[in-house]
Scaffold this active site. Sequence first.
Site, PDB file in Angstrom:
ATOM      1  N   SER A   1       0.849  -1.201   0.000  1.00  0.00           N
ATOM      2  CA  SER A   1       0.000   0.000   0.000  1.00  0.00           C
ATOM      3  C   SER A   1       0.884   1.250   0.000  1.00  0.00           C
ATOM      4  O   SER A   1       0.381   2.357  -0.223  1.00  0.00           O
ATOM      5  CB  SER A   1      -0.945   0.001   1.207  1.00  0.00           C
ATOM      6  OG  SER A   1      -0.231  -0.268   2.399  1.00  0.00           O
TER       7      SER A   1
ATOM      8  N   ASP B   1       5.634  -6.980   2.371  1.00  0.00           N
ATOM      9  CA  ASP B   1       4.906  -7.490   1.202  1.00  0.00           C
ATOM     10  C   ASP B   1       5.847  -7.784   0.043  1.00  0.00           C
ATOM     11  O   ASP B   1       6.704  -6.954  -0.298  1.00  0.00           O
ATOM     12  CB  ASP B   1       3.903  -6.434   0.708  1.00  0.00           C
ATOM     13  CG  ASP B   1       2.520  -6.640   1.292  1.00  0.00           C
ATOM     14  OD1 ASP B   1       2.202  -7.753   1.749  1.00  0.00           O
ATOM     15  OD2 ASP B   1       1.742  -5.665   1.277  1.00  0.00           O
TER      16      ASP B   1
ATOM     17  N   GLU C   1       0.095 -12.507  -1.640  1.00  0.00           N
ATOM     18  CA  GLU C   1      -1.348 -12.566  -1.876  1.00  0.00           C
ATOM     19  C   GLU C   1      -1.702 -13.785  -2.712  1.00  0.00           C
ATOM     20  O   GLU C   1      -1.098 -14.012  -3.765  1.00  0.00           O
ATOM     21  CB  GLU C   1      -1.811 -11.303  -2.628  1.00  0.00           C
ATOM     22  CG  GLU C   1      -1.648 -10.031  -1.814  1.00  0.00           C
ATOM     23  CD  GLU C   1      -2.178  -8.803  -2.550  1.00  0.00           C
ATOM     24  OE1 GLU C   1      -2.785  -8.943  -3.636  1.00  0.00           O
ATOM     25  OE2 GLU C   1      -1.977  -7.691  -2.025  1.00  0.00           O
TER      26      GLU C   1
ATOM     27  N   GLU D   1      -8.892  -9.969   3.930  1.00  0.00           N
ATOM     28  CA  GLU D   1      -9.290  -8.589   3.627  1.00  0.00           C
ATOM     29  C   GLU D   1     -10.688  -8.532   3.034  1.00  0.00           C
ATOM     30  O   GLU D   1     -11.008  -9.234   2.072  1.00  0.00           O
ATOM     31  CB  GLU D   1      -8.264  -7.969   2.656  1.00  0.00           C
ATOM     32  CG  GLU D   1      -8.600  -6.523   2.298  1.00  0.00           C
ATOM     33  CD  GLU D   1      -7.446  -5.751   1.660  1.00  0.00           C
ATOM     34  OE1 GLU D   1      -6.306  -6.280   1.610  1.00  0.00           O
ATOM     35  OE2 GLU D   1      -7.694  -4.615   1.218  1.00  0.00           O
TER      36      GLU D   1
HETATM   37  O1  KIV Z   1      -0.421  -3.438   1.682  1.00  0.00           O
HETATM   38  C1  KIV Z   1      -1.141  -3.378   2.693  1.00  0.00           C
HETATM   39  O2  KIV Z   1      -1.225  -2.364   3.385  1.00  0.00           O
HETATM   40  C2  KIV Z   1      -1.910  -4.565   3.050  1.00  0.00           C
HETATM   41  C3  KIV Z   1      -2.933  -4.417   4.127  1.00  0.00           C
HETATM   42  C4  KIV Z   1      -4.133  -3.753   3.586  1.00  0.00           C
HETATM   43  C5  KIV Z   1      -3.255  -5.708   4.770  1.00  0.00           C
HETATM   44  O3  KIV Z   1      -1.714  -5.612   2.474  1.00  0.00           O
END
Ligand code: KIV
Length: 272
Positions: free
Chosen positions: A53, A91, A123, A190
């Site tokens: 994000s 991530d 994911e 989510e």
């Molecule tokens: O990238 C992010 O902030 C996320 C959250 C929304 C869980 O994956």
Amino acid sequence: MSIAKKEYKRVTVKTLVDMKSKGEKISMLTAYDYTMAKIVDGAGVDVILVGDSASNVMAGHETTLPITLDQMIYHASSVIRAIDRALVVVDLPFGTYQSDPKEALRSAIRIMKESGGHAVKLEGGKEIKESIKRILNAGIPVMGHLGLTPQSIYKFGTYTVRAKEEQEAQKLKEDALMLEKAGCFAIVLEKIPAKLARAVAESISIPVIGIGAGDGVDGQVLVLHDMLGMTHEFNPRFLRRYMNLYEEMTSAIGQYVSDVKSQDFPNEKEQY
Ligand code: KIV
């Protein structure tokens, strides 16, 4: 302001599983830079997610797709320098793990080696099972992410609630079991119905952390800039804003502009 109780000196993946077994809820927030991560860690958040994000809130992209592995490593290493206690999950960005398991492992190794992060998040469900296994086999902890998976936004077409239909709900349940069996230490769910999220959390022994997934899960995660009210155009029902920093910052910066123009700043005490 109350500071969360810090029962655990240093949060590890094992701590989170222990917390679930004791019924203690897990707090998780995103952070992407040193200063914010220092505040988040100091306030007692258990898990800091260096989320992709960052592509939205830090870089201003419409989706999470453009952020690169190098950029994620930059954000994660800034966060790592700030923390004393939280577990830092990073991530894997879009395009760095979907094509083949070897590439997925190379990407995860780069995150761990170059940023110092403690775990990675990917994911997807059974489509990426082999990549998850390969990363886990190298000793890298993996957090899964099911439900609304923003890296697939062009497949979904919208950011609406996922898994409302039985078929998709069934697949999500199967994917959650698969992630647990493969060895993931936790799963983010989510934007799915609360009832489904509760059923998933009750069916597996690893922690389930929700965002827009109701109160039946083992912990909650929000995007820091959203919960602090720095962003103001994003208003999903699940978002609780704890501050309105957009307004407070705009007013403070406006005051600074006015003080400079009127020569109120700097005053005598503010100069040498
Ligand atoms: O990238 C992010 O902030 C996320 C959250 C929304 C869980 O994956």
